[in-house]
Write an enzyme that holds these catalytic residues in place. Structure first.
Site, PDB file in Angstrom:
ATOM      1  N   HIS B 101       0.846  -1.204   0.000  1.00 41.04           N
ATOM      2  CA  HIS B 101       0.000   0.000   0.000  1.00 41.04           C
ATOM      3  C   HIS B 101       0.879   1.251   0.000  1.00 41.04           C
ATOM      4  O   HIS B 101       1.956   1.259   0.606  1.00 41.04           O
ATOM      5  CB  HIS B 101      -0.984   0.010   1.165  1.00 41.04           C
ATOM      6  N   ASP B 103      -0.607   4.328   0.809  1.00 48.05           N
ATOM      7  CA  ASP B 103      -1.152   5.321   1.744  1.00 48.05           C
ATOM      8  C   ASP B 103      -0.364   5.254   3.051  1.00 48.05           C
ATOM      9  O   ASP B 103       0.106   4.192   3.458  1.00 48.05           O
ATOM     10  CB  ASP B 103      -2.652   5.103   1.987  1.00 48.05           C
ATOM     11  N   ASP B 134       6.422   1.607   6.900  1.00 49.96           N
ATOM     12  CA  ASP B 134       5.021   1.198   6.669  1.00 49.96           C
ATOM     13  C   ASP B 134       4.427   2.026   5.542  1.00 49.96           C
ATOM     14  O   ASP B 134       3.804   3.018   5.794  1.00 49.96           O
ATOM     15  CB  ASP B 134       4.227   1.369   7.962  1.00 49.96           C
ATOM     16  N   GLU B 168      -5.152   1.031   2.712  1.00 48.91           N
ATOM     17  CA  GLU B 168      -4.881  -0.053   3.670  1.00 48.91           C
ATOM     18  C   GLU B 168      -5.047   0.446   5.103  1.00 48.91           C
ATOM     19  O   GLU B 168      -5.563  -0.265   5.964  1.00 48.91           O
ATOM     20  CB  GLU B 168      -3.466  -0.611   3.463  1.00 48.91           C
ATOM     21  N   GLU B 169      -4.634   1.675   5.341  1.00 50.92           N
ATOM     22  CA  GLU B 169      -4.695   2.211   6.707  1.00 50.92           C
ATOM     23  C   GLU B 169      -6.127   2.526   7.137  1.00 50.92           C
ATOM     24  O   GLU B 169      -6.370   2.866   8.291  1.00 50.92           O
ATOM     25  CB  GLU B 169      -3.830   3.485   6.816  1.00 50.92           C
ATOM     26  N   GLU B 192       4.707  -5.987   4.400  1.00 51.29           N
ATOM     27  CA  GLU B 192       4.447  -5.119   5.558  1.00 51.29           C
ATOM     28  C   GLU B 192       5.597  -5.321   6.553  1.00 51.29           C
ATOM     29  O   GLU B 192       6.299  -6.327   6.511  1.00 51.29           O
ATOM     30  CB  GLU B 192       3.113  -5.516   6.215  1.00 51.29           C
ATOM     31  N   HIS B 392       3.717   4.082  12.397  1.00 52.04           N
ATOM     32  CA  HIS B 392       2.776   5.047  12.984  1.00 52.04           C
ATOM     33  C   HIS B 392       3.419   5.882  14.098  1.00 52.04           C
ATOM     34  O   HIS B 392       2.735   6.663  14.739  1.00 52.04           O
ATOM     35  CB  HIS B 392       1.517   4.361  13.548  1.00 52.04           C
TER      36      HIS B 392
END
Lengths: 425, 425
Positions: B101, B103, B134, B168-169, B192, B392
């Site tokens: 992903h 995003d 990520d 995805e998030e 991931e 994150h």
């Protein structure tokens, strides 16, 4: 005394209708914080008509701030005057403060009212409206008591000082201001809603905020974190143990029927910021009840010391102690000796008017009686016609008969306490 | 195979600098939700240069809503295209999806970053920035793996389908859209951040909200009320018992070293509205981990049934049952058989590149692998160069060497899985 009693009783009966209309007028004034001026001018006019010397002043935030007992959500008091009426005695008698507040809490959610909160409508012997029970109905008992005595042509030896104060609902700055201006006496009666029980003791209280720490982690690996939500349960249980200890100490028979005389209540909780994270912080807000047998400072210190002991029951708190913050309002505990002569007189007059023994209890909430007792050195009794379970709720009401019963009891009490000038009757 | 291996290794070494610069370019694009168009155009250009057939489309909320697996905070996807590159094999080989992903989550509080989150600065062999771990660093491993194979002149029998997805998030709508468009395969790898561990199973999860009731009372008479804050502790403890039961059931040796394979986390709590009132309502929000051995529906039903049992341990809940609300995001669990041939190949290639046995574990969080496995019928392995404890968080980084190690392992894995067309080398 018998003749006086008949005269008071008759006067109250004959002036019942006009008194009820006067109460309606008071209820129609929406005297929430900052909006007390009109209702105070009505009260001041009433006290003047009764022949009292009336003092009227706006609270002075600068002056009040000098007292460690000042608490309010504001420091400016434009539009919020205090009114005090004084009926000077001929000398040689005991003096009394009769204290009532005119500020009311907001009506709240109007959809929960079945009747207008600001009309003073009457149904089945009850008057409805915000402030009927807390405490304009009680205030009416005060005015009627003094007026009935005066109307009966009686002169007293001791002074009667009638406080019509603001700010009771917000920390007591009105009564503090009256005390600081010297309006004190040998004793006081406050007709807050006790449902005609006599409260010689009033619980004080203080608000606190506890910050509980955790350690954040992804919820899918919550074992790597420490949940502040789980730790806050430990804190709640720990505080309950302290509550037990504090209440076990209380042996005054006044509290015999009260399951928890001075509770510690955790009223609010908030913590964590994401469902799938371990909460790293929780805030709890509560209220500690302060017994009339202790000082505010001792009660606060005991909670502080107790929270430090959390480290003994859970090592987490050793490295991550909770922090305790005192904030918001504060109500001093109040107390008068159970065998104080005013207690005897009031109980005797209650019995002579109502025919039964009064119920004597301790109040679960604070009143301005704490300030009168502790700051004004004026021991105070709480005794009034409203019921506290109506206070601050929708559809607040007061039973009208009780207003007149309390007025009669108070008139007889004041006459005996302040002592009648024999020549006057 | 030996020659292929040397050729891949050499190509990766020779193209290291340009690859790092390309990753910096990706990090400089702040591709938070709704802002993925520019980064996707860079990726699409890259895939075209590599000779892949590129499909580019904006997600269609109307179409996606037809799937019961659709979840997003939005229904309009302007500016959020999916990109898929297809490298068709000559036929007869197994097909593979390589899914990543683009995003990213927001950078959050910038004062907590010691380095710019959107420059891609390099220090001590690490590239810093939001999305490095990520998972743009993992995506780079995918591009490099395919490019290295192609650059070595190799042809494959099976198709290689590279998903560059959005959302995805926010619930996986990008991968769902790719699957609904038919971009499926015999198996998938998603890089991931696993810190180069191999995750054949991924925990699913679902968010919930529990409403706990109490009964209000004045804090000074808290014994007349029932504290929703205290009752919420009972609920938390009750849920912990269920968590034990659910985890005791899990006997897969993959979870041997994980204290709680599928946790139930209470991440947020809020209740009561006044320090000196007994709280009459508390809301708790949490996340239940869903094991790869159960369906989302079974997991949800088990929590629902369990909460109904609260009445057995505390009669309060009989008259005042808690209510359970499912809300917010949902990640399906994913699973591939431990002895699936792709697991064998990936493990063997790991060993041949790194020199040690790979760590094989179960993932504590969900990925788009759940959608690929359950909706796309494409069993998925999660294996990537980043580390999830950086995802994150401020100062997110990735170790650059690992990107190239993973690229090499993936290139060798894809070659063996999809099968080399002998004539091509």
């Amino acid at each position: 005394m018998k003749d006086y009693k008949a005269s008071i009783h008759t006067w109250l009966k004959e002036n019942r209708e006009s008194a009820i209309q006067f109460l309606q007028q008071l209820i129609q004034e929406q005297s929430t914080q900052g909006n007390e001026e009109t209702v105070q001018s009505i009260v001041a006019e009433k006290l003047k008509q009764m022949g009292m010397e009336v003092e009227w002043w706006e609270l002075n935030g600068e002056e009040l701030k000098k007292s460690p007992y000042f608490y309010s959500s504001r420091e400016e008091f434009q539009g919020s005057p205090n009114v005090v009426g004084v009926w000077r005695g001929s000398g040689g008698g005991r003096t009394i403060v009769l204290n009532g507040h005119v500020d009311i809490v907001p009506a709240g959610d109007l959809t929960q009212w079945n009747i207008s909160p600001f009309k003073g409508e009457i149904m089945d012997g009850k008057m409805y409206g915000r402030g009927t029970t807390d405490m304009k109905g009680g205030n009416l008992s005060l005015y009627l008591a003094v007026e009935a005595i005066k109307a009966s042509g009686i002169e007293l030896k001791g002074d009667v000082i009638l406080h019509s104060v603001v700010e009771e609902e917000s920390g007591g700055a009105g009564t503090l201001a009256a005390v600081m201006k010297g309006f004190k006496a040998d004793a006081a009666i406050i007709p807050e809603p006790t449902n005609m029980k006599i409260f010689p003791k009033q619980q004080g209280s203080k608000w606190f905020r506890i910050h509980v720490k955790g350690r954040s982690a992804h919820g899918g690996m919550r074992y790597l974190g420490v949940s502040a939500i789980e730790k806050s349960s430990v804190v709640v249980e720990h505080i309950k143990v302290l509550e037990n200890l504090r209440n076990d100490r209380i042996d005054d028979p006044l509290y015999a029927n009260i399951p928890i005389p001075v509770p510690i209540n955790i009223g609010r909780i908030e913590g964590g910021d994401w469902p799938s994270s371990v909460a790293d912080a929780v805030i709890m807000e509560g209220r500690i009840g302060i017994s009339p047998e202790e000082t505010m400072e001792d009660g606060q210190k005991e909670l502080e010391d107790w929270l430090a002991k959390l480290a003994d029951i859970d090592p987490w708190f050793k490295e991550n102690p909770v922090t305790l913050e005192w904030y918001g309002a504060r109500w001093l505990p109040g107390s008068i000796d159970n065998d104080h002569p005013l207690m005897d007189i009031l109980s005797e007059k209650y019995k002579s008017v109502i025919g039964t023994q009064p119920v004597i209890e301790a109040s679960p909430w604070g009143t301005d009686g704490g300030l009168l007792s502790q700051v004004g050195n004026t021991p105070s009794i709480i005794f009034g016609p409203g019921t506290s379970n109506m206070a601050h709720f929708p559809n607040e009401y007061i039973e009208i008969d009780k207003i007149f019963e309390v007025a009669e009891i108070l008139a007889l009490t004041v006459m005996e306490w302040c002592c009648i000038q024999e020549s006057s009757y």
